[in-house]
Design a protein around this motif. Structure first.
Motif, PDB file in Angstrom:
ATOM      1  N   CYS A 124       0.936  -1.071  -0.521  1.00  0.00           N
ATOM      2  CA  CYS A 124       0.067   0.417  -0.206  1.00  0.00           C
ATOM      3  C   CYS A 124       0.777   1.461  -0.086  1.00  0.00           C
ATOM      4  O   CYS A 124       2.120   1.463   0.773  1.00  0.00           O
ATOM      5  N   GLU A 125       0.469   2.209  -0.870  1.00  0.00           N
ATOM      6  CA  GLU A 125       1.353   3.481  -1.021  1.00  0.00           C
ATOM      7  C   GLU A 125       0.404   4.262  -0.462  1.00  0.00           C
ATOM      8  O   GLU A 125      -0.410   4.027   0.784  1.00  0.00           O
ATOM      9  N   ALA A 126       0.340   6.305  -0.344  1.00  0.00           N
ATOM     10  CA  ALA A 126      -0.250   6.899  -0.081  1.00  0.00           C
ATOM     11  C   ALA A 126      -1.864   5.984  -0.126  1.00  0.00           C
ATOM     12  O   ALA A 126      -2.557   6.616   0.927  1.00  0.00           O
ATOM     13  N   THR A 127      -2.444   6.528  -1.358  1.00  0.00           N
ATOM     14  CA  THR A 127      -3.582   6.019  -1.724  1.00  0.00           C
ATOM     15  C   THR A 127      -3.937   5.215  -2.573  1.00  0.00           C
ATOM     16  O   THR A 127      -5.165   5.210  -2.881  1.00  0.00           O
ATOM     17  N   TRP A 128      -3.345   4.169  -3.330  1.00  0.00           N
ATOM     18  CA  TRP A 128      -3.669   3.019  -3.688  1.00  0.00           C
ATOM     19  C   TRP A 128      -2.715   1.492  -2.598  1.00  0.00           C
ATOM     20  O   TRP A 128      -1.555   1.993  -1.980  1.00  0.00           O
ATOM     21  N   ALA A 140      -5.278  -0.998  -6.272  1.00  0.00           N
ATOM     22  CA  ALA A 140      -7.048  -0.516  -6.731  1.00  0.00           C
ATOM     23  C   ALA A 140      -7.053   0.828  -5.166  1.00  0.00           C
ATOM     24  O   ALA A 140      -5.448   1.241  -4.681  1.00  0.00           O
ATOM     25  N   PRO A 141      -7.760   1.656  -5.731  1.00  0.00           N
ATOM     26  CA  PRO A 141      -7.756   3.174  -4.765  1.00  0.00           C
ATOM     27  C   PRO A 141      -7.962   2.727  -3.279  1.00  0.00           C
ATOM     28  O   PRO A 141      -8.783   1.918  -3.456  1.00  0.00           O
ATOM     29  N   LYS A 142      -7.363   2.545  -2.932  1.00  0.00           N
ATOM     30  CA  LYS A 142      -7.841   2.551  -0.572  1.00  0.00           C
ATOM     31  C   LYS A 142      -8.501   3.062  -0.479  1.00  0.00           C
ATOM     32  O   LYS A 142      -8.882   2.112   0.599  1.00  0.00           O
TER      33      LYS A 142
END
Length: 155
Positions: A124-128, A140-142
């Motif tokens: 997981c990154e900041a928003t994905w 996918a978008p978080k």
């Protein structure tokens, strides 16, 4: 013995008194059937049964070998820790959610997941987040997933 109502609800991230792991935190259901009890012991009534192996659950409290959990709808109660797994999964919250080759809306679409699909959680990154289910994977978008904290980063 403490009753379920004696265990405080965490207001911000705290450490569990039993495991010393963060509360709240996400886990998954290890078995295809898990009794959900009114309190943290076998003498407490079973309120219902979770019946979906891999379902993401949020642990909100600990007491001995028991964990208070809730599902995406906020339903929950106390389950024995042996029924839970540290393997992370998420619930897809948007129907036909497009997952991409990279954490970028303009990258190629790899698959589309129906709402309610339970997917393995990867990086997981900041928003994905990278997710996979039934041989398909992508980013996918978080915000479209339940079972991962908005600020959570994973490698």
């Amino acid at each position: 013995m403490a009753q379920a109502q004696d265990v405080p609800e965490p207001t911000e991230e705290t450490l569990g008194p039993v495991t010393n792991l963060p509360l709240p935190r996400y886990v998954s259901l290890k078995t295809s059937e898990g009794n959900v009890r009114r309190g943290p012991s076998l003498t407490h009534r079973i309120d219902w049964v979770f019946t979906r192996r891999g379902m993401p659950l949020e642990i909100t409290a600990e007491y001995g070998h028991w964990r208070r959990v809730r599902d995406r709808d906020g339903q929950g109660g106390w389950v024995h820790y042996a029924l839970l797994s540290g393997v992370r999964t998420v619930l897809v919250e948007e129907d036909m959610l497009r997952v991409h080759a990279r954490p970028d809306e303009s990258s190629p679409v790899m698959a589309a997941f129906e709402a309610g699909v339970v997917a393995q959680l990867g990086a997981c990154e900041a928003t994905w987040c990278e997710i996979s289910a039934e041989g398909h994977d992508g980013w996918a978008p978080k915000s479209k997933l339940w079972g991962v904290k908005p600020n959570e980063l994973r490698e």
